[in-house]
Scaffold this active site. Structure first.
Site, short mmCIF file in Angstrom:
data_model
loop_
_atom_site.label_atom_id
_atom_site.label_comp_id
_atom_site.label_asym_id
_atom_site.label_seq_id
_atom_site.Cartn_x
_atom_site.Cartn_y
_atom_site.Cartn_z
N GLU A 177 -42.35 -5.62 -124.65
CA GLU A 177 -41.03 -5.87 -124.11
C GLU A 177 -41.19 -6.67 -122.70
OE1 GLU A 177 -38.00 -5.85 -124.91
OE2 GLU A 177 -37.98 -4.47 -126.62
N ASN A 197 -29.76 -2.75 -124.35
CA ASN A 197 -30.58 -3.91 -124.42
C ASN A 197 -29.92 -5.17 -123.91
OD1 ASN A 197 -33.27 -4.15 -125.19
ND2 ASN A 197 -32.87 -3.11 -127.05
N ASP A 224 -32.08 -7.81 -129.52
CA ASP A 224 -32.80 -7.03 -128.99
C ASP A 224 -32.84 -7.41 -127.36
OD1 ASP A 224 -35.07 -5.48 -127.45
OD2 ASP A 224 -35.81 -5.08 -129.54
#
Length: 294
Positions: A17, A147, A199
């Site tokens: 991430e 997110n 995301d």
């Protein structure tokens, strides 16, 4: 130029991430949440350096003077360049048994905007927060997975997704005060046949928003009015976040995940967890540095 993403490093992350380009170093930082680590990747040499932490790190921002601001399970911390947390800025105010910090980024004035994830996937305890010199303040609550934080080029619009609700929102944002208001639905995702959901995201110089679709195997680009302009395949099922970098800021990096995926999926997509990139026709925005006194 834009056709799709290619593997640039087989990082083997469990939950990659928060790719973050350092213009000063000309390297890309990204995290592996589940393996409690920050990676430093040099595209010129393909060298990867790993900084190990003692708890999950959901997001990072580059800090003035070096090191990072980081959203960990326990709260928001200052972390030095070797990955050592040395100053806690704020506690995670939620139940840390089922909550940790997730996606976030530094706002145009140097504050840290970061959200949490509700690991129960049902209680809606997650929230989006602002950290500045006055402490932690809630910008939005009742979330499942915070997110997709990103800002328009002039800083007047905040993008934010609730991934498990398949929805991407916008807010009117006041850079001088760090306040967010007038939440609007920007785009909705998902169907009976497509479980791709928003995301992590990024904004380019034209004000267009790019989002990685977890379980969707692609990245989409939207104009500021919410119209889908294009989508680009990623050779994994679960891309997680995109971010611009490179000397000209025209390389779009994309992290991905392998944790929790089925054996069949990992057999079909053996490079899940890798770091991917695509050259783009438009440049992205350089991320601001975190200022604890902002």
């Amino acid at each position: 130029m834009q056709t799709g993403f290619n593997l640039v490093f087989d990082a083997k992350t469990a939950l990659g991430e928060c790719p973050l380009w350092s213009a000063a170093e000309q390297v890309l930082y990204f995290v592996d949440i589940k393996r409690c680590s920050i990676h430093r990747f040099d595209p010129a040499t393909s060298d990867l350096k790993t900084l190990e932490l003692s708890e999950e790190v959901g997001c990072i921002g580059l800090a003035e003077g070096g090191g990072f601001v980081a959203g960990l399970r326990s709260g928001i911390w200052l972390v030095d360049a070797d990955g050592r947390p040395f100053r806690k800025l704020a506690d995670n105010p939620e139940d840390q048994e089922i909550s940790r910090f997730n996606d976030g980024m530094v706002d145009p004035m140097g504050r840290f905007i970061a959200g949490t994830v509700d690991e129960s996937r049902e209680k809606g305890i997650a929230a989006l927060y602002r950290y500045d010199r006055n402490g932690l303040a809630k910008l939005a609550g009742g979330l499942l997975t915070s997110n997709g934080v990103a800002f328009s080029p002039d800083g007047s619009r905040l993008y934010h997704a609730d991934t498990l609700r398949y929805t991407l929102y916008t807010y009117d944002y006041a850079p001088k005060t760090g306040t967010a208001s007038n939440r609007q639905v920007f785009a909705r995702f998902g169907s009976d046949t497509d479980k791709g959901r928003p995301d992590g995201g990024a904004v380019d110089l034209e004000g267009c928003y790019w989002t990685a679709l977890f379980e969707g195997g692609r990245v989409q680009r939207y104009n500021p009015n919410g119209a889908l302009l294009a989508e680009y395949p990623v050779p994994v099922k679960c891309p997680t976040m995109v971010s611009f970098g490179g000397a000209d800021m025209r390389t779009l990096f994309c992290t991905s995940a392998s944790v929790g995926r089925s054996d069949a999926e990992l057999e079909a997509f053996p490079l899940s967890g890798g770091l991917y990139a695509m050259r783009t026709d438009v440049a992205g925005l350089q991320k601001p540095l975190f200022n604890p006194e902002a």
